[in-house]
Design an enzyme around this catalytic site. Structure first.
Site, PDB file in Angstrom:
ATOM      1  CE  LYS A 243      16.714  17.838  37.922  1.00 50.28           C
ATOM      2  NZ  LYS A 243      17.846  18.707  37.647  1.00 50.28           N
TER       3      LYS A 243
ATOM      4  CE1 TYR B 152     -15.499  30.303  45.397  1.00 52.08           C
ATOM      5  CE2 TYR B 152     -14.124  28.965  43.955  1.00 52.08           C
ATOM      6  CZ  TYR B 152     -14.978  29.074  45.040  1.00 52.08           C
ATOM      7  OH  TYR B 152     -15.290  27.960  45.768  1.00 52.08           O
TER       8      TYR B 152
HETATM    9  C1  PLP Z   1      18.372  18.780  36.245  1.00 48.37           C
HETATM   10  C2  PLP Z   1      19.803  18.633  35.941  1.00 48.37           C
HETATM   11  C3  PLP Z   1      20.247  18.312  34.640  1.00 48.37           C
HETATM   12  C4  PLP Z   1      19.341  18.270  33.433  1.00 48.37           C
HETATM   13  O1  PLP Z   1      19.120  19.576  32.930  1.00 48.37           O
HETATM   14  P1  PLP Z   1      18.156  19.823  31.684  1.00 48.37           P
HETATM   15  O2  PLP Z   1      18.157  21.293  31.500  1.00 48.37           O
HETATM   16  O3  PLP Z   1      16.824  19.303  32.061  1.00 48.37           O
HETATM   17  O4  PLP Z   1      18.740  19.104  30.525  1.00 48.37           O
HETATM   18  C5  PLP Z   1      21.598  18.035  34.477  1.00 48.37           C
HETATM   19  N1  PLP Z   1      22.455  18.101  35.520  1.00 48.37           N
HETATM   20  C6  PLP Z   1      22.074  18.452  36.759  1.00 48.37           C
HETATM   21  C7  PLP Z   1      23.084  18.521  37.854  1.00 48.37           C
HETATM   22  C8  PLP Z   1      20.736  18.732  37.014  1.00 48.37           C
HETATM   23  O5  PLP Z   1      20.353  19.074  38.259  1.00 48.37           O
END
Ligand code: PLP
Length: 401
Positions: A63, A297
């Site tokens: 994702k 800065y």
């Molecule tokens: C992001 C996500 C994962 C993966 O989690 P990690 O900690 O990166 O392994 C699994 N399931 C869902 C629903 C997520 O949103």
């Protein structure tokens, strides 16, 4: 001695307008960022192989553009490795994964209440929207009645086991199962839930409770849908053995080389991963800073002795955050050097004084990864007060591929 230092121009960063055509729009141009992101797909495959040895089917989580690493290339790597499942964010991201040639099931974890276009997309591209509430169930069923596709649409059913974010409660599952049994256009392919604290061993009781609720929800569903699969464990759940053997685990962060159990008593359960993202940027300018002179800065850095400093072409506009901890470093020729002064919009200063060979403008600085005593996303996360997930998402936005 560095007053008359030559600026070496031939290695200077290539900047400016470069034709770029995201989403096939040829009229769009994009200014290239001055930093460079390199993704090591061999390391990505290495990490998958490590996870594969843990004895679960995998639904790698790609994702949010594969946590900044590039979702299409991630999908291509998964396809090559023969992985049968992938989880994306939006349904549009899932569609892009399908279009890129991924043949397995693609679950979209961030499916909004599906409208007609979404359902059409899911049907046409064989995507698996995640349905997590009544509105979603009714909407998708109603649209399918209109579209009347020639086969049932696979869906993922989300159960809330304790994250209190998305999903049906255990109490609702009987009704959900009944509704689905009454909806031949819908096929619950997989039941999904998500752990909230599997990365905290001292919270194992909560994680066990989540697993228990998940099993009970699955038992309800399995009475009517015995072939339905289950998917619960994230990276920490997989590494910490919180999943049943038939669980299709959904590792995310481990694919990209980072251990969510880092710094806990279970750190070793997720060892051997290799970082996938590397970020470098050229030195824009190198000059001496004399004792008593200040820099940047707010004049937040004042030299207490003779210094050689360099400005690196990365800043908060590139997602390199403005307020890091004082111990923040970058890496030059395999050696860590401290970041000094205030991070600017497109430039950050490093102290080069202690390097055996002084670099020159145009030389490459590794912000993350690279040879030698490389800085990891875990290090940067500590300096930023965050987690590696956010680091790769932020810096990955500078990718050009
Ligand atoms: C992001 C996500 C994962 C993966 O989690 P990690 O900690 O990166 O392994 C699994 N399931 C869902 C629903 C997520 O949103």
């Amino acid at each position: 001695m560095f007053h008359n230092i030559q600026i070496e121009r031939k290695k200077a960063p290539v900047q400016g307008l470069t034709p770029n055509a995201p989403m096939g729009n040829e009229s769009l141009t994009m200014i290239q960022p001055s930093c460079r992101v390199h993704i090591n797909w061999e390391n990505f495959c290495h990490n998958i192989n490590i996870l594969n040895k843990k004895g679960h089917s995998l639904m790698p989580v790609i994702k949010a553009d594969a946590y900044g690493h590039g979702v299409l290339k991630a999908a291509a790597a998964l396809e090559k490795l023969g992985i049968g499942w992938a989880a994306t964010g939006t349904l549009e991201e899932a569609a892009a994964v399908r279009d890129s040639g991924f043949s397995g099931n693609v679950v979209a974890l961030l499916s909004l209440v599906p409208d007609k276009e979404h359902v059409r997309l899911a049907v046409e591209k064989r995507l698996v929207p995640l349905i997590h509430n009544r509105e979603g169930l009714h909407a998708v069923k109603n649209v399918l009645a209109e579209l009347s596709p020639d086969r049932p649409l696979d869906i993922a059913v989300k159960v809330d086991t304790g994250m209190a974010r998305l999903g049906f409660t255990l109490d609702e599952m009987e009704n959900v199962a009944e509704f689905l049994a009454d909806s031949p256009s819908l096929n619950p392919l997989v039941q999904v839930s998500h752990f909230s604290v599997a990365d905290e061993p001292e919270e194992d009781d909560y994680t066990s409770r989540q697993r228990d609720i998940f099993s009970r929800a699955a038992a309800v569903m399995h009475r009517r849908f015995p072939a339905m699969r289950c998917s619960l464990g994230n990276t920490a759940g997989l590494a910490g053995k919180h999943s049943d053997t038939d669980d299709i685990c959904r590792p995310g962060i481990a694919l990209y080389g980072y251990n969510p159990l880092y710094g806990t008593s279970r750190e070793k359960d997720c060892a051997g991963l290799l970082p996938v993202m590397e970020v470098s940027a050229p030195l824009v300018n190198v000059h001496p800073l004399h004792k008593g002179e200040s820099l940047g800065y707010g004049r937040s850095y004042v030299a207490t002795s003779e210094r050689l400093v360099g400005w690196v072409a990365i800043g908060y506009a590139d997602g390199y955050r403005r307020n890091p901890a004082p111990e923040t470093c970058m890496c030059v020729n395999g050696v860590r050097v401290p970041v000094i002064g205030r991070v600017a919009m497109q430039m950050t200063c490093i102290d080069l004084t202690d390097l055996p060979v002084p670099p020159v403008a145009g030389d490459t600085v590794y912000v993350m990864g690279g040879p030698g005593n490389a800085v990891s996303a875990q290090d940067i996360a500590a300096w930023w007060g965050t987690i590696p997930y956010e680091v790769t998402c932020l810096l990955g936005k500078n990718r050009l591929d």
